[in-house]
Design a protein around this motif. Structure first.
Motif, PDB file in Angstrom:
ATOM      1  N   THR A  70       0.956  -1.193  -0.055  1.00 39.65           N
ATOM      2  CA  THR A  70      -0.039  -0.205   0.122  1.00 39.65           C
ATOM      3  C   THR A  70       0.859   1.362  -0.142  1.00 39.65           C
ATOM      4  OG1 THR A  70      -1.564  -1.265   1.342  1.00 39.65           O
ATOM      5  CG2 THR A  70      -1.982   1.100   1.081  1.00 39.65           C
ATOM      6  N   SER A  71       2.031   1.124   0.813  1.00 40.72           N
ATOM      7  CA  SER A  71       2.591   2.262   0.651  1.00 40.72           C
ATOM      8  C   SER A  71       3.603   2.828  -0.418  1.00 40.72           C
ATOM      9  CB  SER A  71       3.954   2.350   1.954  1.00 40.72           C
ATOM     10  OG  SER A  71       4.567   1.210   1.657  1.00 40.72           O
ATOM     11  N   SER A  72       3.838   1.565  -1.212  1.00 37.65           N
ATOM     12  CA  SER A  72       4.643   1.682  -2.498  1.00 37.65           C
ATOM     13  C   SER A  72       3.980   1.715  -3.831  1.00 37.65           C
ATOM     14  CB  SER A  72       5.583   0.902  -2.669  1.00 37.65           C
ATOM     15  OG  SER A  72       4.851  -0.800  -2.686  1.00 37.65           O
ATOM     16  N   SER A  73       2.622   1.409  -3.705  1.00 43.88           N
ATOM     17  CA  SER A  73       1.773   1.593  -5.073  1.00 43.88           C
ATOM     18  C   SER A  73       1.536   3.054  -5.138  1.00 43.88           C
ATOM     19  CB  SER A  73       0.573   0.790  -4.851  1.00 43.88           C
ATOM     20  OG  SER A  73      -0.428   1.349  -4.383  1.00 43.88           O
ATOM     21  N   CYS A  74       1.632   3.480  -6.438  1.00 45.90           N
ATOM     22  CA  CYS A  74       0.882   4.829  -7.073  1.00 45.90           C
ATOM     23  C   CYS A  74       1.691   6.060  -6.182  1.00 45.90           C
ATOM     24  CB  CYS A  74      -0.250   4.816  -6.713  1.00 45.90           C
ATOM     25  SG  CYS A  74      -1.225   6.359  -7.517  1.00 45.90           S
ATOM     26  N   GLN A  75       2.942   6.158  -6.685  1.00 41.95           N
ATOM     27  CA  GLN A  75       3.870   7.112  -6.193  1.00 41.95           C
ATOM     28  C   GLN A  75       3.268   8.602  -6.242  1.00 41.95           C
ATOM     29  OE1 GLN A  75       6.260   6.512  -3.772  1.00 41.95           O
ATOM     30  NE2 GLN A  75       5.553   4.488  -4.042  1.00 41.95           N
ATOM     31  N   THR A  76       2.529   8.721  -7.581  1.00 41.66           N
ATOM     32  CA  THR A  76       2.125  10.105  -7.727  1.00 41.66           C
ATOM     33  C   THR A  76       0.523  10.265  -6.918  1.00 41.66           C
ATOM     34  OG1 THR A  76       0.770   9.327  -9.523  1.00 41.66           O
ATOM     35  CG2 THR A  76       2.865   9.975  -9.858  1.00 41.66           C
ATOM     36  N   CYS A  77       0.157   9.301  -6.201  1.00 42.56           N
ATOM     37  CA  CYS A  77      -1.391   9.662  -5.643  1.00 42.56           C
ATOM     38  C   CYS A  77      -1.229  10.748  -4.596  1.00 42.56           C
ATOM     39  CB  CYS A  77      -1.899   8.342  -5.023  1.00 42.56           C
ATOM     40  SG  CYS A  77      -2.503   7.102  -6.411  1.00 42.56           S
ATOM     41  N   GLU A  78      -2.104  11.440  -4.231  1.00 43.79           N
ATOM     42  CA  GLU A  78      -2.079  12.413  -3.409  1.00 43.79           C
ATOM     43  C   GLU A  78      -2.543  11.960  -1.929  1.00 43.79           C
ATOM     44  OE1 GLU A  78      -6.442  14.786  -4.571  1.00 43.79           O
ATOM     45  OE2 GLU A  78      -4.500  15.316  -5.482  1.00 43.79           O
ATOM     46  N   ASN A  79      -3.518  11.116  -2.076  1.00 42.99           N
ATOM     47  CA  ASN A  79      -4.086  10.412  -0.941  1.00 42.99           C
ATOM     48  C   ASN A  79      -3.912   8.781  -0.705  1.00 42.99           C
ATOM     49  OD1 ASN A  79      -5.394  12.885  -0.312  1.00 42.99           O
ATOM     50  ND2 ASN A  79      -7.144  12.359  -1.474  1.00 42.99           N
ATOM     51  N   ARG A  80      -3.805   8.629   0.620  1.00 41.67           N
ATOM     52  CA  ARG A  80      -3.828   7.047   0.815  1.00 41.67           C
ATOM     53  C   ARG A  80      -4.609   6.784   2.252  1.00 41.67           C
ATOM     54  NH1 ARG A  80       0.183   4.776  -1.619  1.00 41.67           N
ATOM     55  NH2 ARG A  80       1.934   6.291  -2.437  1.00 41.67           N
ATOM     56  N   TYR A  81      -5.513   5.936   2.241  1.00 38.76           N
ATOM     57  CA  TYR A  81      -6.301   5.394   3.353  1.00 38.76           C
ATOM     58  C   TYR A  81      -6.188   4.307   4.230  1.00 38.76           C
ATOM     59  CZ  TYR A  81      -9.157   8.852   0.772  1.00 38.76           C
ATOM     60  OH  TYR A  81      -9.616  10.019   0.301  1.00 38.76           O
ATOM     61  N   VAL A  82      -6.537   4.401   5.460  1.00 37.18           N
ATOM     62  CA  VAL A  82      -6.382   3.355   6.314  1.00 37.18           C
ATOM     63  C   VAL A  82      -8.040   2.785   6.582  1.00 37.18           C
ATOM     64  CG1 VAL A  82      -5.884   2.396   8.570  1.00 37.18           C
ATOM     65  CG2 VAL A  82      -4.044   3.438   7.215  1.00 37.18           C
ATOM     66  N   VAL A  83      -8.340   1.705   6.317  1.00 37.56           N
ATOM     67  CA  VAL A  83      -9.710   1.481   6.809  1.00 37.56           C
ATOM     68  C   VAL A  83      -9.710   0.368   7.817  1.00 37.56           C
ATOM     69  CG1 VAL A  83     -12.037   0.629   5.972  1.00 37.56           C
ATOM     70  CG2 VAL A  83     -10.599   2.230   4.489  1.00 37.56           C
ATOM     71  N   CYS A  84     -10.402   0.438   8.731  1.00 33.83           N
ATOM     72  CA  CYS A  84     -10.554  -0.896   9.706  1.00 33.83           C
ATOM     73  C   CYS A  84     -12.022  -1.393   9.389  1.00 33.83           C
ATOM     74  CB  CYS A  84     -10.807  -0.321  11.081  1.00 33.83           C
ATOM     75  SG  CYS A  84     -11.018  -1.596  12.394  1.00 33.83           S
ATOM     76  N   ASN A  85     -12.080  -2.857   9.060  1.00 34.84           N
ATOM     77  CA  ASN A  85     -13.071  -3.544   8.778  1.00 34.84           C
ATOM     78  C   ASN A  85     -13.621  -4.121  10.272  1.00 34.84           C
ATOM     79  OD1 ASN A  85     -14.925  -5.424   8.339  1.00 34.84           O
ATOM     80  ND2 ASN A  85     -13.607  -6.577   6.795  1.00 34.84           N
ATOM     81  N   ALA A  86     -14.541  -3.073  10.952  1.00 34.04           N
ATOM     82  CA  ALA A  86     -14.903  -3.661  12.144  1.00 34.04           C
ATOM     83  C   ALA A  86     -16.589  -4.183  11.745  1.00 34.04           C
ATOM     84  CB  ALA A  86     -15.115  -2.564  12.952  1.00 34.04           C
ATOM     85  N   ASP A  87     -16.810  -4.493  10.427  1.00 31.37           N
ATOM     86  CA  ASP A  87     -18.236  -4.881  10.201  1.00 31.37           C
ATOM     87  C   ASP A  87     -18.190  -6.726  10.646  1.00 31.37           C
ATOM     88  OD1 ASP A  87     -20.998  -4.436   8.958  1.00 31.37           O
ATOM     89  OD2 ASP A  87     -20.234  -5.486   7.440  1.00 31.37           O
ATOM     90  N   GLU A  88     -17.950  -6.913  11.784  1.00 33.95           N
ATOM     91  CA  GLU A  88     -18.007  -8.312  12.161  1.00 33.95           C
ATOM     92  C   GLU A  88     -19.358  -8.963  12.002  1.00 33.95           C
ATOM     93  OE1 GLU A  88     -15.550  -9.960  15.735  1.00 33.95           O
ATOM     94  OE2 GLU A  88     -17.121  -8.862  16.233  1.00 33.95           O
ATOM     95  N   GLY A  89     -19.453  -9.787  10.911  1.00 34.63           N
ATOM     96  CA  GLY A  89     -20.838 -10.589  10.784  1.00 34.63           C
ATOM     97  C   GLY A  89     -20.563 -12.150  10.578  1.00 34.63           C
ATOM     98  N   GLU A  90     -19.630 -12.763  10.879  1.00 38.25           N
ATOM     99  CA  GLU A  90     -19.276 -14.014  10.932  1.00 38.25           C
ATOM    100  C   GLU A  90     -20.011 -14.648  11.860  1.00 38.25           C
ATOM    101  OE1 GLU A  90     -18.764 -17.163   8.931  1.00 38.25           O
ATOM    102  OE2 GLU A  90     -17.919 -15.654   8.062  1.00 38.25           O
ATOM    103  N   PRO A  91     -21.189 -15.657  11.620  1.00 37.33           N
ATOM    104  CA  PRO A  91     -21.627 -16.273  12.720  1.00 37.33           C
ATOM    105  C   PRO A  91     -20.875 -16.922  13.664  1.00 37.33           C
ATOM    106  CG  PRO A  91     -22.938 -16.661  10.567  1.00 37.33           C
ATOM    107  CD  PRO A  91     -21.577 -15.984  10.282  1.00 37.33           C
TER     108      PRO A  91
END
Length: 408
Positions: A70-91
């Motif tokens: 994630t840190s090395s892809s698209c060196q010209t991109c102006e934004n990078r995001y961190v997303v936490c998947n807290a959508d816990e739905g596994e029975p």
């Protein structure tokens, strides 16, 4: 092995007020961030890579490798995001909820560290909408973290910025899959994306995005504070650190247990969970929830780690361990699983839309026999090869393992 190891995700359980950042500070909270702001990206990435931490959401992908991609892809991109998947739905799974409700600031701390490692300026917690207490606590934790200078502009006078917000899921199991989650986060219907590209390359709004779950983020502060060498001492050769398991069924002490990777099912069930209730005999377990695998008593002494389970065709999944006893109606259990998949299919691709309904209808047929089960396995294997996302690819796991361990 059980007695001598540090707690990581649940170290503060019952010891602090989860609504108080001051309590969090007094127990060492945010110390890792104070260290990290003076470290380079390469140093942070290297620490996580060398620790051997793998994602705790089920796939077990190396977290350090994911951060580096994630840190090395698209060196010209102006934004990078961190997303936490807290959508816990596994029975059968509720460990992320447990972490958030006992130590919400730990999640914020871990996400800040991930953002510093990949040079992200924006972060989102995508949280299951039914987790009312978790929502309340995470919102409070974000607010207090802003007030104390750990979020926002110029974090701790470091010149680094991070904005964080919360986004609520609407109840779709499918949105627990990272690309579908990103579609939902963008305000679209929760349909799966075709991959590649993966989120590390083209994620939220087309920018490089790191997606991990709550438990994974909760390990980062410990690694920064204690070093990768200490972390790598916990667990097995290929599965490092601790794992939070959710044990349910007819055992004496159902609940959440944080233990080193490599603990056996026997230790988990008969030592920590207190063994079977009176009148019930252990017959097996469903490992990983609905999208997991069945196993019988022959695997009681198999270490619960990614590499050992994979060799046996089993999954660790998100950490659900649903105990099967001698009174469990296995056909009813499988019917419930297939009903779940049928209900949660988004319908975008034909193999899953038609296949989940077909599997459910097949198991509901009168005079169900092993011949029906063989047909179901064939159809599930077809679905696994042709479905767009993990939902359609998942029914083959419980069906195949059911055939292996319980087909008569």
């Amino acid at each position: 092995m059980i007695a001598e190891f540090p707690k990581i995700s649940l170290a503060r359980f019952g010891k602090i007020n989860p609504e108080s950042i001051e309590d969090f500070f007094s127990s060492g909270g945010f110390e890792s961030v104070k260290k990290a702001v003076s470290m380079s990206q390469s140093e942070l990435l290297e620490l996580v890579e060398k620790s051997g931490l793998k994602g705790r959401g089920g796939a077990g992908f190396p977290t350090g490798m994911k951060q580096r991609f994630t840190s090395s892809s698209c060196q010209t991109c102006e934004n990078r995001y961190v997303v936490c998947n807290a959508d816990e739905g596994e029975p059968g799974t509720y460990k992320d909820r447990f972490i958030m409700e006992s130590d919400p600031f730990l999640l914020i701390e871990g996400m800040i560290l991930a953002a510093l490692a990949i040079n992200a300026n924006y972060a989102y917690v995508y949280l299951r909408g039914e987790y009312f207490r978790s929502i309340e606590l995470i919102k409070n934790a974000i607010k207090q973290s802003y007030e104390k200078g750990f979020l926002g502009q110029n974090i701790l006078n470091s010149g680094k910025n991070l904005e964080m917000d919360i986004y609520l899921g609407a109840g779709s199991y499918l949105c627990g899959e990272e690309l579908t989650l990103l579609e939902s986060l963008e305000g679209k219907r929760g349909y799966p994306r075709i991959k590649p590209p993966f989120p590390a390359e083209k994620g939220l709004w087309g920018f490089p995005t790191l997606v991990n779950n709550v438990e994974t983020f909760s390990h980062l502060p410990w690694i920064i504070n204690n070093g990768f060498e200490e972390y790598a001492k916990i667990g097995t050769a290929e599965s490092k650190g601790t794992k939070v398991f959710c044990v349910s069924g007819n055992v004496n002490k159902t609940g959440v247990y944080e233990v080193p990777m490599g603990i056996t099912l026997r230790e988990l069930v008969f030592d920590l969970a207190g063994g079977m209730k009176d009148g019930f005999v252990f017959k097996g377990a469903l490992l990983g929830g609905a999208a997991g695998t069945f196993a019988d008593e022959t695997i009681l002494d198999l270490p619960l780690a990614y590499e050992t389970l994979k060799k046996e065709g089993l999954t660790l999944g998100s950490g659900a361990v649903i105990i099967i006893d001698d009174k469990t109606d296995l056909k009813s259990m499988m019917t419930s699983i297939l009903s779940f998949f049928k209900h949660e299919s988004c319908g975008k691709c034909v193999p899953c839309r038609v296949g989940t309904a077909l599997l459910y209808d097949e198991i509901k047929k009168p005079n169900f026999s092993s011949k029906n089960l063989d047909f179901m396995l064939t159809e599930a294997e077809y679905m696994a090869k042709n479905s767009l996302c993990p939902l359609g690819q998942s029914p083959v796991l419980p069906i195949k393992s059911y055939v292996k361990y319980f087909k008569k």
